[in-house]
Structure formats: C-alpha cells, structure tokens
Design a protein around this motif. Structure first.
Motif, short mmCIF file in Angstrom:
data_model
loop_
_atom_site.label_atom_id
_atom_site.label_comp_id
_atom_site.label_asym_id
_atom_site.label_seq_id
_atom_site.Cartn_x
_atom_site.Cartn_y
_atom_site.Cartn_z
N ILE A 95 0.81 -1.23 0.00
CA ILE A 95 0.00 0.00 0.00
C ILE A 95 0.84 1.28 0.00
CG2 ILE A 95 -1.65 1.33 1.39
CD1 ILE A 95 -3.03 -1.28 2.07
N PRO A 96 1.93 1.39 0.79
CA PRO A 96 2.70 2.64 0.81
C PRO A 96 3.17 3.14 -0.56
CG PRO A 96 3.34 1.30 2.66
CD PRO A 96 2.42 0.45 1.83
N PRO A 97 3.63 2.25 -1.48
CA PRO A 97 4.00 2.78 -2.80
C PRO A 97 2.85 3.50 -3.50
CG PRO A 97 4.88 0.58 -2.52
CD PRO A 97 3.98 0.82 -1.36
N ILE A 98 1.62 3.07 -3.25
CA ILE A 98 0.48 3.71 -3.89
C ILE A 98 0.17 5.06 -3.24
CG2 ILE A 98 -1.97 3.46 -4.45
CD1 ILE A 98 -1.58 0.44 -4.34
N LEU A 99 0.21 5.12 -1.92
CA LEU A 99 -0.22 6.31 -1.20
C LEU A 99 0.86 7.36 -1.04
CD1 LEU A 99 -2.29 4.67 1.70
CD2 LEU A 99 -3.12 5.50 -0.51
N ILE A 100 2.12 6.93 -0.97
CA ILE A 100 3.18 7.83 -0.54
C ILE A 100 4.20 8.15 -1.62
CG2 ILE A 100 5.07 8.09 1.15
CD1 ILE A 100 3.47 6.29 3.01
N SER A 101 4.49 7.19 -2.50
CA SER A 101 5.67 7.32 -3.36
C SER A 101 5.64 8.53 -4.29
CB SER A 101 5.85 6.05 -4.18
OG SER A 101 4.75 5.85 -5.03
N VAL A 102 4.47 8.90 -4.81
CA VAL A 102 4.40 10.05 -5.72
C VAL A 102 4.86 11.32 -5.01
CG1 VAL A 102 2.85 11.52 -7.05
CG2 VAL A 102 2.61 9.04 -7.16
N ILE A 103 4.32 11.55 -3.81
CA ILE A 103 4.72 12.73 -3.04
C ILE A 103 6.17 12.59 -2.60
CG2 ILE A 103 4.26 14.04 -0.94
CD1 ILE A 103 1.36 13.17 -1.13
N ALA A 104 6.56 11.39 -2.18
CA ALA A 104 7.93 11.19 -1.69
C ALA A 104 8.96 11.49 -2.77
CB ALA A 104 8.08 9.75 -1.20
#
Length: 469
Positions: free
Chosen positions: A70-79
């Motif tokens: 799940i984190p790659p979907i929710l966070i990676s773009v902003i990160a």
C-alpha cells in the motif's frame, strides 16, 4: 534552466576507487540482505508459527503483503517529488533511522506475550512504516548514485548493484530459516535493524555535496510532478516498458501470495525448505542478469526485456505442472534467470533514458504503478490460495483446475501476451537510439534543463502541451 551547483568532490575515474560509490553499494547491499532475511522469516513465521494449520493463514499472509504494497500507492508520488527538492543525503539518513526505530519497536512487540490478533496488527503496522520509509530512501539512494558516478559508468554501477542484489537473493532466504527456528523472529528483526543502522551511518559519512536544482527548490509540487509525467509520455520506449512491467508486477505479486502454499502442499516440501527455493531463485536471477549484462548490447536491452517476459511466462506454465521438488527446483532456477533478464534490461532502459534531475519523480511514478499491480495481484493470489488450501477447484467440470496451479497458468498467459506485445512494438531497432540520443534538453517554466543521458544532443522539447498519456 540555470542550476545552483554546490561544490562536488572529485569523483574517481575507476568505479572501485570511488569511495562514495562503495558506501552506497555497501549500504544498499546490507539493506537488501536485512530485508531478505526479515521478509523470508516473516513469511515463515506467519505461515508456520502464528497460523500453523489455521484456515485464516492465507488471510494473515495476504494482510502482511498488502501492508507492504500500500505505501507505494499512497506515498511514493509525493515522496519522489520531495526527494528531488531535498538534500538526498539527509533523506537517506532520516529514512534509515526511522526504519531502525520501527524495527526496535517491533522487536519489543514480538518479545512480549500478546494475543495473536494484536500481534498481527502490530506486524502489519511495522511493515507499513518500513515500506513507507523505503519510498523516500530508494529514490534518494538512486539519485545519489547518479551524483557520485560519472555518466559513462552508471550502467556498470547499476549492473553491479543488481548483481549484488541477486547474490543476496541467493544467500538471504537460506539464512532466514535457521535464524528464525534457532533464535525466533527476534533474531531476524535484529539483523534488519543492524542493516538500517549501517545504512544510516554510511549515508552520514558520504563526502559528496550533491547538486541542487534551482527548479526543485522554487517550483511547485504539481509542476514538478507533471513534468515527470510529460517526460514519460514523450519517451515511447520507457512508456511501453513501464506499461508491460505493470502486468509483470501483477503476475509476480500473485505468485508471491501462493508461493509458500504451492511449495509446501504441491511440491511436498517442509516450511524450512522454502528458503532453499529462494536461494535457487536468487542463483537463477544472478545468472540471468549477469548473462544479460555481458551478452546483450545496451541498445538491445528493450528486445531482451520483451524476450524475458515471454520466457518468464512459458516457465510459469511449466512450473504449474511440477509434482516433485527436484524437477520443480530446476524450473524455478530457470524462472529466476528470466526474472534476472527482465530486471537488468529494465534497469538498463531506465539508466539510459531517465535524466538525473528526474530520477526521484520518475521513480515515484513507477512505485505506485507497482503498488497497484501488487495489490491486485495479492488479492487474486490470496483468493486462489484460499481455494487451494481448502481443497476447492476453480472452473467448470472438465475445465476445473487446481487453484494453486491455476495462478501460474494465468501468469503464463498474461506475461507471454505482454512480452509478445512489447516485442511487436519494439520491432524498430532504431527506437532506442532515437529517443535516447534526442532526449537532449527539456524546457520547463521557461528554462532549459540539461538532461545528462548517454549520447544526448542539443534538442529542446516544448512540454507545455496538455498532458495526454
């Protein structure tokens, strides 16, 4: 666009003498080893200890895998967008420190005698935090590598990083089983914690002062993000590779969800022998990536990528017919070789296509794509695993199949189709040359960004047109 360049320490002409590169390689290798031991131990712990013989075992396994996906979907773009704007070294230090603290907290939770349900919830939360920190660390690490390694050595550097990863895949899983059954889950957590501490220390000791793009410090997040999307849209070979890689990631995730149950119930192996299959896969991947690096020219990497997808699919179908550990292990080895070819070819395409200033943002777009594919694949794989463990069949009468074997047959159909599609679209052998050599400069917000890809020419893009994938 003008750039504000901080003083950069001289980079040694030979890669093996580049101290900053050695620190990045050592830290990355240690993290990969710690993650492999932790991930394999966690799989065995959840499957063979916490949920041994329980009907909810596949659900628990899928929950842990979903917490990682799940984190790659929710966070990676902003990160990734923030990583391009921040000091990469500081990002690596903070991300690895947070991961180490998370492992320490998990170590305390596992050592306490708490009920199974709260313990599983704690494990899922810890896995989620570790995966979230990874979304910041990975693009910062890759971008730092681009800062410390000259352009003409980057493919070699990426190849060596990939080779070391394959070696870790070979030795990591076998270490996990004896460590788990000898010292418990605590031993594996300590190893992972130590790897994060080492990575944090090495990042702290990096001596290179990284270049800072002026646009990254003053532009807005939406503009930075859209620039990365436009870049991918204009790079046809990159767009095609990532599109087919989505389906490959989906298939790989679905096999991950059923792998433990397939090996133990269809190939009749003990839980402790699951790690040996990880070693076999790692050896195959190392051989495949090494052979691709030595035998395949860089400008033919897209053709190798398409061939790797087809080979992966064919071997998946063959693996679904296995009944014994011996023959199944041989096919699993060849399966790993196909994976190694795919991994190296995709890395080579990215290394020659993506400019340094867009590494964080492009990586942040790849991660959610992989995350979405992983979630879909895990859900599909979890359903098949449930049906397989329960002894059910999927299909109609004569067309019914064993669910655990059916996953690999479905993977066969999808990856062979994706590979054939990629091969047809890559028929023009000049496609790679044309795009890499003419990806010279991009015009963003009225400035020119010099893109330091291999063999670039002074060509400007007007990327103010409406974005359309």
């Amino acid at each position: 666009m003008s750039t504000t360049e901080l003083p950069v320490t001289r980079i040694d002409s030979k890669l093996r003498k580049n101290r900053d590169w050695l620190k990045i390689w050592t830290g990355g290798t240690a993290l990969t080893l710690g993650d492999q031991i932790f991930a394999t131990s966690l799989t065995l712990w959840v499957g063979a200890v916490l949920s041994d013989g329980e009907s909810w075992g596949p659900t628990a396994m899928s929950g842990v895998l979903l917490a990682q996906a799940i984190p790659p979907i929710l966070i990676s773009v902003i990160a990734g967008t923030f990583v391009d704007r921040w000091n990469k070294r500081h990002v690596m230090i903070v991300a690895s420190a947070i991961s180490a603290l998370t492992c320490a907290a998990l170590l305390v939770a596992v050592s306490l005698a708490i009920p199974t349900a709260p313990l599983l919830a704690t494990v899922c939360c810890a896995v989620f935090l570790l995966a979230a920190a990874q979304q910041f660390f990975n693009p910062a690490n890759i971008s730092t590598l681009y800062d410390v390694v000259p352009v003409n050595q980057r493919t070699e550097a990426v190849g060596k990083l990939l080779a070391s990863t394959q070696v870790i895949l070979m030795i990591g899983p076998p270490l996990a089983a004896p460590l788990l059954f000898g010292l418990g889950m605590q031993g594996s957590i300590v190893v992972d914690l130590a790897s994060f501490a080492l990575a944090c220390t090495l990042a702290w000791r990096l001596r290179v002062k990284l270049s800072l793009s002026e646009s990254a410090s003053r532009g807005n997040l939406a503009t930075d993000f859209l620039n990365a999307l436009r870049f991918i849209r204009r790079m046809k070979i990159l767009r095609l590779s990532l599109g087919t890689f989505f389906f490959f990631s989906l298939c790989a995730s679905s096999t991950t969800a059923v792998s433990y149950f397939y090996i133990t119930e269809r190939l009749h192996c003990s839980p402790a022998a699951v790690g040996a299959f990880g070693t076999v896969l790692g050896i195959g991947a190392m051989v495949g990536s090494y052979g691709a690096r030595k035998k395949i020219a860089q400008d033919r990497s897209h053709h190798a990528y398409a061939a790797g997808l087809v080979l992966f699919g064919v071997l998946s179908g063959l693996y679904s017919k296995m009944e014994s550990i011996s023959i199944g292990g041989v096919v699993y080895f060849l399966w790993g070789m196909a994976y190694g070819i795919i991994a190296y070819s995709l890395e080579a395409i990215a290394a020659t296509s993506v400019p340094q200033r867009l590494i964080g943002r492009v990586s942040s777009l790849i991660a959610p794509m992989q995350g979405i594919a992983a979630v879909i694949g895990l859900l599909v794989g979890s359903y098949f695993a449930h049906q397989g463990v329960a002894g059910a069949s999927i299909g109609f009468s004569a067309l019914s199949v064993d669910p655990l074997r059916g996953v690999y047959r479905l993977v066969c159909l999808i990856t062979v189709a994706a590979g054939c599609y990629a091969a047809l679209r890559f028929r023009d052998t000049s496609l790679h040359h044309a795009e890499v050599e003419h990806a010279g400069e991009a015009e963003v917000e009225g400035h020119s960004i010099a893109m330091d890809t291999v063999g670039t020419k002074d060509v400007e893009w007007n990327i103010r047109k409406p974005f359309l994938l």
